[in-house]
Structures are given as C-alpha cells and as structure tokens.
Design an enzyme around this catalytic site. Sequence first.
Site, PDB file in Angstrom:
ATOM      1  N   SER A  29       0.832  -1.210   0.000  1.00 12.36           N
ATOM      2  CA  SER A  29       0.000   0.000   0.000  1.00 12.36           C
ATOM      3  C   SER A  29       0.866   1.259   0.000  1.00 12.36           C
ATOM      4  O   SER A  29       2.016   1.249   0.434  1.00 12.36           O
ATOM      5  CB  SER A  29      -0.910   0.030   1.224  1.00 12.36           C
ATOM      6  OG  SER A  29      -1.697  -1.131   1.287  1.00 12.36           O
TER       7      SER A  29
HETATM    8  N1  SAH Z   1      -0.909  -4.872   4.011  1.00  8.56           N
HETATM    9  C1  SAH Z   1      -0.124  -5.136   2.816  1.00  8.56           C
HETATM   10  C2  SAH Z   1      -0.811  -4.699   1.534  1.00  8.56           C
HETATM   11  C3  SAH Z   1      -1.700  -5.700   1.126  1.00  8.56           C
HETATM   12  S1  SAH Z   1      -2.414  -5.790  -0.475  1.00  8.56           S
HETATM   13  C4  SAH Z   1       1.236  -4.518   2.882  1.00  8.56           C
HETATM   14  O1  SAH Z   1       1.528  -3.769   3.834  1.00  8.56           O
HETATM   15  O2  SAH Z   1       2.058  -4.802   1.992  1.00  8.56           O
HETATM   16  C5  SAH Z   1      -3.753  -6.854   0.025  1.00  8.56           C
HETATM   17  C6  SAH Z   1      -3.349  -8.244   0.431  1.00  8.56           C
HETATM   18  O3  SAH Z   1      -4.520  -8.880   0.925  1.00  8.56           O
HETATM   19  C7  SAH Z   1      -2.834  -9.115  -0.708  1.00  8.56           C
HETATM   20  O4  SAH Z   1      -1.603  -9.663  -0.359  1.00  8.56           O
HETATM   21  C8  SAH Z   1      -3.923 -10.181  -0.854  1.00  8.56           C
HETATM   22  O5  SAH Z   1      -3.424 -11.448  -1.269  1.00  8.56           O
HETATM   23  C9  SAH Z   1      -4.474 -10.249   0.547  1.00  8.56           C
HETATM   24  N2  SAH Z   1      -5.841 -10.778   0.679  1.00  8.56           N
HETATM   25  C10 SAH Z   1      -6.917 -10.572  -0.118  1.00  8.56           C
HETATM   26  N3  SAH Z   1      -8.005 -11.215   0.351  1.00  8.56           N
HETATM   27  C11 SAH Z   1      -7.600 -11.859   1.496  1.00  8.56           C
HETATM   28  C12 SAH Z   1      -8.258 -12.702   2.446  1.00  8.56           C
HETATM   29  N4  SAH Z   1      -9.548 -13.059   2.320  1.00  8.56           N
HETATM   30  N5  SAH Z   1      -7.532 -13.163   3.490  1.00  8.56           N
HETATM   31  C13 SAH Z   1      -6.220 -12.849   3.630  1.00  8.56           C
HETATM   32  N6  SAH Z   1      -5.546 -12.061   2.767  1.00  8.56           N
HETATM   33  C14 SAH Z   1      -6.230 -11.559   1.715  1.00  8.56           C
END
Ligand code: SAH
Length: 218
Positions: free
Chosen positions: A67
């Site tokens: 993000s």
């Molecule tokens: N917090 C992260 C950014 C994440 S992008 C950082 O600091 O880098 C969103 C993430 O959520 C992705 O890696 C995606 O695979 C994950 N994601 C999406 N749906 C999800 C779910 N149901 N459970 C766990 N992770 C999920």
Amino acid sequence: MRNFEDSYLHKGLRKKLVDQIRDKGITDEFVLQAINNVPRHYFLDSAFERHAYEDRAFPIGEDQTISQPYTVAYQTQLLQVKPFEKVLEVGTGSAYQASVLIEMKARVYTIERQKKLFEEKKNFKYLSKYPALLRFYGDGFEGLPTYAPFDKIIITAAAPFIPEKLIKQLKIGGLMVLPLNEGDIQIMYRITRVDEFTTKEERFDAFSFVPMLSGKNG
Ligand code: SAH
C-alpha cells in the site's frame, strides 16, 4: 535473501516521506514515528528499491501491491493503536503495514491468503527481529477464532461487505478499520463494537485497494 542496509540516504528519504504524509493531513505523531522507523525499501523487489520512499503503491508479485505509505498511515491513525494491544490484520502482503503496527508496540496477528506471499523470504531476516509479529496462511474472512478477541482489526484489501465473523472476534469497545466497496472505489470505514449486538459505523475518505477474496490460494 538480499543483504539489506539502512543507510543515511534511506533515512533521509524516509524523513522526507514522513513530512509529506504529515502535509497530507496525518497528525498522529506516534503513527508518523512508526513510519519513520520502518525501512520500507526492505519490503520491495530490488527493481523498485530506489522508489521505496515515494508516496506510492508498488507491485509485490501475485498481482498484489504494497500500500501507499499515506494509506498505511491513514488506516493506522484511524485504528488508534496503543502499546500491547492485540491487532488482527487481514492481507499481510509485504508485511509492511504489520511492521508499522509492531513499531507502535502492538501484538500483531496477520493473515495472508496467497501462499507465495506468505512464504516470501525477502525480508525474513528483518521480520525476525519482531517476535510480536505472528503470520498466518489463511482466509481473512474467517479471521483467527483461536486467538480472538482482538482490540483492533485492520483489513488492507477491498472488502465487499463488513465480515460478520470478524465483528464477533472484536472485543467490546474494539475498532475495525476497512476499505468497503462502493462501486469502483472503496470508502474507508471504522466500525466500533459498542456491545454484544450493536456496532457504530463511521465513514471517511475514498481509496483504491486490491480486492479481498475468499478462500486460500496455493
Ligand atoms: N498490508 C499489505 C498490503 C496488502 S495488499 C502490505 O503492507 O504490503 C492486500 C493483500 O490482501 C494481498 O496480499 C492479498 O493477497 C491479501 N488478501 C486478499 N483477500 C484476502 C483474504 N480473504 N484473506 C487474507 N488475505 C487476503
């Protein structure tokens, strides 16, 4: 595993990034301090390393992104983290957001549904200095019932609805911050669990996240 170094150049760029985020309206100095403490370049592929202190999202593989620092600061500020609180994060991704929470002295439980990202070893050495960071491979819609209740929950992917199971895993008085789908964008929401049966909803600004998907992948 890459050999990382946090040089004066990195630290200087990071300070500038923190100033930019402050100028964009983040006021919580505890949050800004945490952003200042985490070497974001450790969390990016080497191709993007020199851009690590730009206020932008970047690809981390598997069609996912780390993000934008402003967004991380925004969600973290809404979460009002206090030392030693138990925080559940949905969407570990690069573990950058989780590291910011750890720098705020939270005990962090973070879930990722993509096996490849969960197993990513790039910043493993750095993360090993955070014993209070626990990573799980699973579906965030289910949360972590074994470890509940949590003081705070943060979802870092675009949620199609407010996951009821996660509300149940919040302490009474606890907060959940999530970007909720409204058409093509998401509105940042903060949900307070007022009592056993009641929640309060607050709406904030619009953002753009990758989708929260159900089930595990890999
Ligand atoms: N917090 C992260 C950014 C994440 S992008 C950082 O600091 O880098 C969103 C993430 O959520 C992705 O890696 C995606 O695979 C994950 N994601 C999406 N749906 C999800 C779910 N149901 N459970 C766990 N992770 C999920």
